[in-house]
Every structure is written in C-alpha cells, then in structure tokens.
Design a protein around this motif. Structure first.
Motif, PDB file in Angstrom:
ATOM      1  N   ARG A  66       0.864  -1.183   0.000  1.00  0.00           N
ATOM      2  CA  ARG A  66       0.000   0.000   0.000  1.00  0.00           C
ATOM      3  C   ARG A  66       0.897   1.227   0.000  1.00  0.00           C
ATOM      4  NH1 ARG A  66      -5.507   0.754   3.278  1.00  0.00           N
ATOM      5  NH2 ARG A  66      -5.777   2.993   3.076  1.00  0.00           N
ATOM      6  N   LEU A  67       0.589   2.168  -0.886  1.00  0.00           N
ATOM      7  CA  LEU A  67       1.357   3.401  -0.989  1.00  0.00           C
ATOM      8  C   LEU A  67       0.501   4.566  -0.522  1.00  0.00           C
ATOM      9  CD1 LEU A  67       2.811   2.786  -4.559  1.00  0.00           C
ATOM     10  CD2 LEU A  67       3.973   2.431  -2.376  1.00  0.00           C
ATOM     11  N   GLY A  68       1.134   5.645  -0.115  1.00  0.00           N
ATOM     12  CA  GLY A  68       0.412   6.836   0.305  1.00  0.00           C
ATOM     13  C   GLY A  68       1.097   8.090  -0.188  1.00  0.00           C
ATOM     14  N   PHE A  69       0.300   9.052  -0.651  1.00  0.00           N
ATOM     15  CA  PHE A  69       0.829  10.310  -1.163  1.00  0.00           C
ATOM     16  C   PHE A  69       0.002  11.470  -0.630  1.00  0.00           C
ATOM     17  CE2 PHE A  69       1.888   7.103  -4.277  1.00  0.00           C
ATOM     18  CZ  PHE A  69       3.204   7.396  -4.603  1.00  0.00           C
ATOM     19  N   THR A  70       0.669  12.569  -0.345  1.00  0.00           N
ATOM     20  CA  THR A  70      -0.013  13.807   0.002  1.00  0.00           C
ATOM     21  C   THR A  70      -0.256  14.569  -1.290  1.00  0.00           C
ATOM     22  OG1 THR A  70       1.128  13.883   2.128  1.00  0.00           O
ATOM     23  CG2 THR A  70       0.146  15.937   1.352  1.00  0.00           C
ATOM     24  N   VAL A  71      -1.481  15.039  -1.495  1.00  0.00           N
ATOM     25  CA  VAL A  71      -1.828  15.794  -2.698  1.00  0.00           C
ATOM     26  C   VAL A  71      -2.324  17.179  -2.299  1.00  0.00           C
ATOM     27  CG1 VAL A  71      -2.345  13.744  -4.079  1.00  0.00           C
ATOM     28  CG2 VAL A  71      -4.176  14.824  -2.776  1.00  0.00           C
ATOM     29  N   GLU A  72      -2.207  18.118  -3.223  1.00  0.00           N
ATOM     30  CA  GLU A  72      -2.634  19.500  -2.952  1.00  0.00           C
ATOM     31  C   GLU A  72      -4.150  19.614  -2.810  1.00  0.00           C
ATOM     32  OE1 GLU A  72      -0.988  22.572  -2.589  1.00  0.00           O
ATOM     33  OE2 GLU A  72       0.738  21.262  -2.269  1.00  0.00           O
ATOM     34  N   ASN A  73      -4.884  19.003  -3.753  1.00  0.00           N
ATOM     35  CA  ASN A  73      -6.337  19.137  -3.781  1.00  0.00           C
ATOM     36  C   ASN A  73      -6.935  17.758  -4.044  1.00  0.00           C
ATOM     37  OD1 ASN A  73      -9.043  19.506  -4.818  1.00  0.00           O
ATOM     38  ND2 ASN A  73      -8.573  21.691  -4.955  1.00  0.00           N
ATOM     39  N   LEU A  74      -7.477  17.139  -3.012  1.00  0.00           N
ATOM     40  CA  LEU A  74      -7.983  15.779  -3.119  1.00  0.00           C
ATOM     41  C   LEU A  74      -9.130  15.666  -4.112  1.00  0.00           C
ATOM     42  CD1 LEU A  74      -7.787  12.849  -2.204  1.00  0.00           C
ATOM     43  CD2 LEU A  74      -9.277  13.426  -0.285  1.00  0.00           C
ATOM     44  N   HIS A  75     -10.090  16.589  -4.065  1.00  0.00           N
ATOM     45  CA  HIS A  75     -11.243  16.507  -4.975  1.00  0.00           C
ATOM     46  C   HIS A  75     -10.814  16.605  -6.435  1.00  0.00           C
ATOM     47  CE1 HIS A  75     -14.721  16.008  -2.470  1.00  0.00           C
ATOM     48  NE2 HIS A  75     -14.331  16.981  -1.666  1.00  0.00           N
ATOM     49  N   GLU A  76      -9.921  17.527  -6.749  1.00  0.00           N
ATOM     50  CA  GLU A  76      -9.462  17.678  -8.145  1.00  0.00           C
ATOM     51  C   GLU A  76      -8.672  16.448  -8.587  1.00  0.00           C
ATOM     52  OE1 GLU A  76     -10.151  19.964 -10.534  1.00  0.00           O
ATOM     53  OE2 GLU A  76     -11.620  20.649  -9.064  1.00  0.00           O
ATOM     54  N   THR A  77      -7.844  15.925  -7.696  1.00  0.00           N
ATOM     55  CA  THR A  77      -7.071  14.729  -8.019  1.00  0.00           C
ATOM     56  C   THR A  77      -8.001  13.552  -8.285  1.00  0.00           C
ATOM     57  OG1 THR A  77      -5.215  15.506  -6.669  1.00  0.00           O
ATOM     58  CG2 THR A  77      -5.262  13.155  -7.208  1.00  0.00           C
ATOM     59  N   LEU A  78      -9.004  13.350  -7.430  1.00  0.00           N
ATOM     60  CA  LEU A  78      -9.951  12.255  -7.613  1.00  0.00           C
ATOM     61  C   LEU A  78     -10.741  12.418  -8.908  1.00  0.00           C
ATOM     62  CD1 LEU A  78     -11.302  11.718  -3.998  1.00  0.00           C
ATOM     63  CD2 LEU A  78      -9.810  10.185  -5.306  1.00  0.00           C
ATOM     64  N   LYS A  79     -11.120  13.646  -9.219  1.00  0.00           N
ATOM     65  CA  LYS A  79     -11.874  13.915 -10.454  1.00  0.00           C
ATOM     66  C   LYS A  79     -11.053  13.496 -11.672  1.00  0.00           C
ATOM     67  CE  LYS A  79     -13.969  17.692 -13.038  1.00  0.00           C
ATOM     68  NZ  LYS A  79     -14.143  19.141 -13.114  1.00  0.00           N
ATOM     69  N   THR A  80      -9.785  13.871 -11.699  1.00  0.00           N
ATOM     70  CA  THR A  80      -8.907  13.515 -12.813  1.00  0.00           C
ATOM     71  C   THR A  80      -8.691  12.005 -12.875  1.00  0.00           C
ATOM     72  OG1 THR A  80      -7.800  15.652 -12.605  1.00  0.00           O
ATOM     73  CG2 THR A  80      -6.666  13.958 -13.881  1.00  0.00           C
ATOM     74  N   LEU A  81      -8.505  11.367 -11.731  1.00  0.00           N
ATOM     75  CA  LEU A  81      -8.327   9.916 -11.693  1.00  0.00           C
ATOM     76  C   LEU A  81      -9.580   9.189 -12.170  1.00  0.00           C
ATOM     77  CD1 LEU A  81      -6.350   9.478  -8.349  1.00  0.00           C
ATOM     78  CD2 LEU A  81      -5.476   9.136 -10.679  1.00  0.00           C
ATOM     79  N   GLU A  82     -10.755   9.680 -11.782  1.00  0.00           N
ATOM     80  CA  GLU A  82     -12.011   9.065 -12.229  1.00  0.00           C
ATOM     81  C   GLU A  82     -12.136   9.133 -13.747  1.00  0.00           C
ATOM     82  OE1 GLU A  82     -15.125  10.961  -9.998  1.00  0.00           O
ATOM     83  OE2 GLU A  82     -14.479  10.016  -8.126  1.00  0.00           O
ATOM     84  N   GLU A  83     -11.656  10.225 -14.351  1.00  0.00           N
ATOM     85  CA  GLU A  83     -11.679  10.355 -15.809  1.00  0.00           C
ATOM     86  C   GLU A  83     -10.789   9.302 -16.462  1.00  0.00           C
ATOM     87  OE1 GLU A  83     -10.604  14.432 -16.506  1.00  0.00           O
ATOM     88  OE2 GLU A  83     -12.506  15.174 -15.711  1.00  0.00           O
ATOM     89  N   LEU A  84      -9.775   8.817 -15.741  1.00  0.00           N
ATOM     90  CA  LEU A  84      -8.905   7.747 -16.236  1.00  0.00           C
ATOM     91  C   LEU A  84      -9.501   6.363 -15.961  1.00  0.00           C
ATOM     92  CD1 LEU A  84      -5.365   8.968 -15.057  1.00  0.00           C
ATOM     93  CD2 LEU A  84      -6.333   9.108 -17.364  1.00  0.00           C
ATOM     94  N   GLY A  85     -10.647   6.323 -15.269  1.00  0.00           N
ATOM     95  CA  GLY A  85     -11.284   5.052 -14.947  1.00  0.00           C
ATOM     96  C   GLY A  85     -10.784   4.418 -13.671  1.00  0.00           C
TER      97      GLY A  85
END
Length: 119
Positions: A66-85
C-alpha cells in the motif's frame, strides 16, 4: 537518522501506471541503467519513485503493498483519476491524518491520497 530514498513498483502496465502516478504530480523520465530494462523514474523531494516492467518469470504485479501520497487538492485529483477510470475504494473523509481517500492503481495496488488540511 534513516531516510527512505527509493520505491520501485513492477508492472506489465507501465504506460497506465505513468498516467496514474503523473496525475498525483510525479514527473517521470524514461531511461535505463546499462543493460537493464527501460523504466520510468520520478523524483519526489529526494525519494526516487520508479516504475519497472515485471520480471520475465512474474505473471502478475504485487498488489499487497500500500502506498500513500499527500496531494494539494484531493477533490481535483480524484476527479482527474475518475476520468482515467480509476476505482475509488474509500470515499474522501476527514480523519486525524487529514482529508483521505483510497484508490487503486492500474495493477490494483491500494493508494492512499491525503490532503493535509493544516497548512
């Protein structure tokens, strides 16, 4: 003092993994060392994160790490990841560690994303 300076994941989906981890903010270069395999390498403030092909005798990538990363904006990151499926395993929630969600990378590895709300 100990300092983690290298993480290597192995996959048969290098391009998909580069897209996934690039979305988190990692910039990769494609290269090889000597006669070794071509792979992708990125620097995270002194931590080298590399994506290597699976060894010839492996049939599947390890998904237990299991890996973990700190991101600047969780909602924007999740939105972009969802677009990748990308699959979200744990929806965003406030915890004692910050605003946290868990997703799966292209191999099915769980990746924890944390937006630190204390700045």
């Amino acid at each position: 003092m100990i300092h983690l300076n290298l993480v290597v994941i192995r996959t048969d989906r290098q391009e998909e993994q580069v897209r996934f981890y690039s979305t988190l903010g990692i910039t990769f270069t494609h290269h090889r060392h000597g006669n070794g395999p071509y792979h992708y390498s990125g620097d995270l403030n002194g931590l080298t994160f590399e994506i290597y092909p699976l060894p010839k005798d492996a049939t599947a990538a390890d998904t237990t790490t299991r890996l973990g990363f700190t991101v600047e904006n969780l909602h924007e990151t999740l939105k972009t990841l969802e677009e990748l499926g990308v699959e979200t395993v744990q929806a965003p929630a406030s915890t004692e560690w910050g605003y946290v969600a868990v997703v799966k990378d292209a191999d099915g590895r769980k990746v924890e994303l944390v937006e630190n709300l204390i700045k």
